[in-house]
Design an enzyme around this catalytic site. Structure first.
Site, PDB file in Angstrom:
ATOM      1  N   GLU A 187       0.643  -1.135   0.475  1.00  0.00           N
ATOM      2  CA  GLU A 187       0.130  -0.086   0.156  1.00  0.00           C
ATOM      3  C   GLU A 187       0.759   0.956  -0.818  1.00  0.00           C
ATOM      4  O   GLU A 187       1.807   1.385   0.970  1.00  0.00           O
ATOM      5  CB  GLU A 187      -1.296  -0.142   0.724  1.00  0.00           C
ATOM      6  CG  GLU A 187      -2.070   1.183   1.114  1.00  0.00           C
ATOM      7  CD  GLU A 187      -2.745   1.444   2.838  1.00  0.00           C
ATOM      8  OE1 GLU A 187      -3.793   2.219   2.168  1.00  0.00           O
ATOM      9  OE2 GLU A 187      -2.212   0.253   3.196  1.00  0.00           O
TER      10      GLU A 187
ATOM     11  N   GLU B  69     -12.314   0.691   4.542  1.00  0.00           N
ATOM     12  CA  GLU B  69     -10.844   0.941   5.999  1.00  0.00           C
ATOM     13  C   GLU B  69     -11.422   2.276   5.628  1.00  0.00           C
ATOM     14  O   GLU B  69     -11.238   3.412   5.388  1.00  0.00           O
ATOM     15  CB  GLU B  69      -9.875   0.843   5.173  1.00  0.00           C
ATOM     16  CG  GLU B  69      -8.625   0.912   6.385  1.00  0.00           C
ATOM     17  CD  GLU B  69      -7.189   0.703   6.208  1.00  0.00           C
ATOM     18  OE1 GLU B  69      -6.486   0.277   6.421  1.00  0.00           O
ATOM     19  OE2 GLU B  69      -6.792   2.760   5.406  1.00  0.00           O
TER      20      GLU B  69
END
Length: 271
Positions: free
Chosen positions: A154, A248
């Protein structure tokens, strides 16, 4: 249709972080299933925090899958980093992530490398730090391959790391180190800070994108910020994206309403 997922955190030290559901795995999973989610993304203190047998029973009961497992507790709880100056700490970080890969692998779920990537310092230098990260990800990706899943890396915004901030940074890093079985996590919150145009970023990254954090510009649930999702959804269709859209997000105004709002927006965007 892109499958949906929602985050559940069981890490007390991460309170205040961007996870929709907290603390109660069973109640959270059951509520996610009631709302129509396809899967859960788990943020756990470690690979032994949840019984594999009990989780499998819960998934069978709810019909949910595990979309991915986070590894950030390695940093939050144990202060580990894959690019630490100390070799012993780097090895401890690899061991922690390896444990999470094994746990997720039981459910066909990949592990996510986010905060565990660390930062470069003037003493270490950026390229040398990226070299350390590349060595670690290569080993971890090979372990992931034994379970038939990728390793997810990420890019984070500039306030959280100074290694890779944009999808293009992530693509260049993967290609320059010839990393195999590593895909990118495209987090819309981080992208809103770093990308000039989100849709173009997806088109340029193409098949490197393997996971999506579906959230709004302010880290609140999708629909509570100012992102325009239409061009994002079109770009994802154009690149043939097959991964999850995983929430998220902050539990704002509370966990249940955050989950409800996300699902409403998800159905408008991807339905």
């Amino acid at each position: 249709m892109i499958p949906s997922a929602i985050t559940i955190s069981l890490v007390p030290q991460a309170q205040g972080g961007p996870f929709v559901f907290w603390d109660d795995l069973q109640a959270s999973a059951r509520r996610a299933a009631e709302l129509g989610y396809d899967a859960v993304e788990l943020f756990l203190p470690g690979p032994d925090a949840v019984s594999v047998t009990e989780l499998r029973a819960l998934l069978d009961e709810t019909g949910l899958k595990v979309a991915a497992v986070g590894t950030g507790a390695g940093m939050v709880v144990y202060k580990l980093s894959l690019t630490a100056d100390d070799a012993a700490q780097r090895q401890a970080a690899i061991q922690f992530v390896t444990g999470m890969i094994h746990f997720g692998g039981e459910f066909g779920a990949p592990a996510i490398i986010g905060s565990m990537q660390g930062r470069w310092t003037p003493a270490s230098g950026k390229e040398a730090t990226l070299d350390l990260l590349g060595v670690a990800l290569r080993e971890l990706a090979e372990t992931s391959q034994t379970f038939g899943v990728p390793l997810i890396y990420e890019p984070l915004n500039r306030y959280e790391t100074n290694l890779c901030n944009s999808l293009l940074d992530g693509v260049k890093f993967i290609e320059s180190r010839a990393l195999e079985n590593v895909v990118l996590l495209a987090d819309l919150f981080h992208m809103n800070i770093e990308e000039v145009d989100l849709a173009t970023a997806f088109l340029n990254a193409g098949p490197h994108v393997g996971h999506l954090h579906f959230v709004d510009s302010n880290r609140r649930p999708a629909g509570y910020g100012h992102l325009d999702y239409a061009p994002i959804a079109a770009a994802l269709r154009d690149i043939g994206y097959k991964g999850y859209a995983s929430a998220e997000a902050l539990p704002w105004p509370d966990s249940d309403l955050a989950a409800i709002k996300t699902m409403e927006t998800y159905r408008k965007v991807f339905g």
